[in-house]
Design a protein around this motif. Structure first.
Motif, short mmCIF file in Angstrom:
data_model
loop_
_atom_site.label_atom_id
_atom_site.label_comp_id
_atom_site.label_asym_id
_atom_site.label_seq_id
_atom_site.Cartn_x
_atom_site.Cartn_y
_atom_site.Cartn_z
N LYS A 1 1.53 1.62 10.58
CA LYS A 1 0.37 0.55 10.69
C LYS A 1 -0.92 0.97 10.09
O LYS A 1 -1.91 0.87 10.60
N GLU A 2 -0.60 1.56 8.91
CA GLU A 2 -1.59 1.94 8.25
C GLU A 2 -2.75 1.08 7.89
O GLU A 2 -3.92 1.34 7.99
N ASP A 3 -2.17 -0.10 7.68
CA ASP A 3 -3.13 -1.19 7.32
C ASP A 3 -4.04 -1.50 8.49
O ASP A 3 -5.22 -2.10 8.10
N ARG A 4 -3.49 -1.60 9.60
CA ARG A 4 -4.49 -1.68 10.83
C ARG A 4 -5.54 -0.86 10.86
O ARG A 4 -6.87 -0.78 11.29
N ILE B 1 -9.69 3.50 1.19
CA ILE B 1 -8.68 4.03 0.74
C ILE B 1 -9.10 5.27 -0.28
O ILE B 1 -8.44 6.20 -0.19
N ARG C 1 -11.78 -2.44 1.51
CA ARG C 1 -10.61 -1.98 1.77
C ARG C 1 -10.34 -0.66 0.53
O ARG C 1 -9.88 0.36 0.73
N ILE D 1 -6.77 1.20 8.27
CA ILE D 1 -7.77 0.95 7.57
C ILE D 1 -8.64 -0.18 7.63
O ILE D 1 -9.95 -0.14 7.36
N GLY D 2 -8.30 -1.41 8.20
CA GLY D 2 -9.16 -2.17 8.60
C GLY D 2 -9.96 -1.89 9.73
O GLY D 2 -11.25 -2.52 9.65
N ARG E 1 1.79 5.04 1.01
CA ARG E 1 1.82 5.73 2.07
C ARG E 1 0.84 7.28 1.77
O ARG E 1 1.77 8.21 1.29
N MET F 1 0.90 -1.28 -0.04
CA MET F 1 0.06 0.14 0.04
C MET F 1 0.84 1.20 -0.11
O MET F 1 1.91 1.31 0.67
#
Length: 61
Positions: free
Chosen positions: A35-38, A55, A51, A40-41, A3, A1
């Motif tokens: 920890k951007e994925d966290r 985004i 997702r 977004i989750g 940034r 992903m």
């Protein structure tokens, strides 16, 4: 992903998200560098969006 979140802009983005989606809490929008994925989750779960939708929403700010 890629940034797309810069810590300096996150407070502004967070405020806009809270205006649009009252169900999002401070805990849901906790930004931790790397920890951007966290993040977004958590938003995905709370809003029931994919997702890619999350985004796209974040990029729109």
């Amino acid at each position: 992903m890629d940034r797309f979140i810069f810590q300096g802009q996150w407070n502004e983005i967070k405020g806009k998200l809270k205006q649009l989606f009252a169900e999002l809490t401070e805990d849901d929008l906790l930004y931790e560098e790397g920890k951007e994925d966290r993040l977004i989750g958590r938003i995905q779960i709370k809003l029931g969006k994919s997702r890619d939708e999350v985004i796209t929403l974040l990029h729109s700010f």
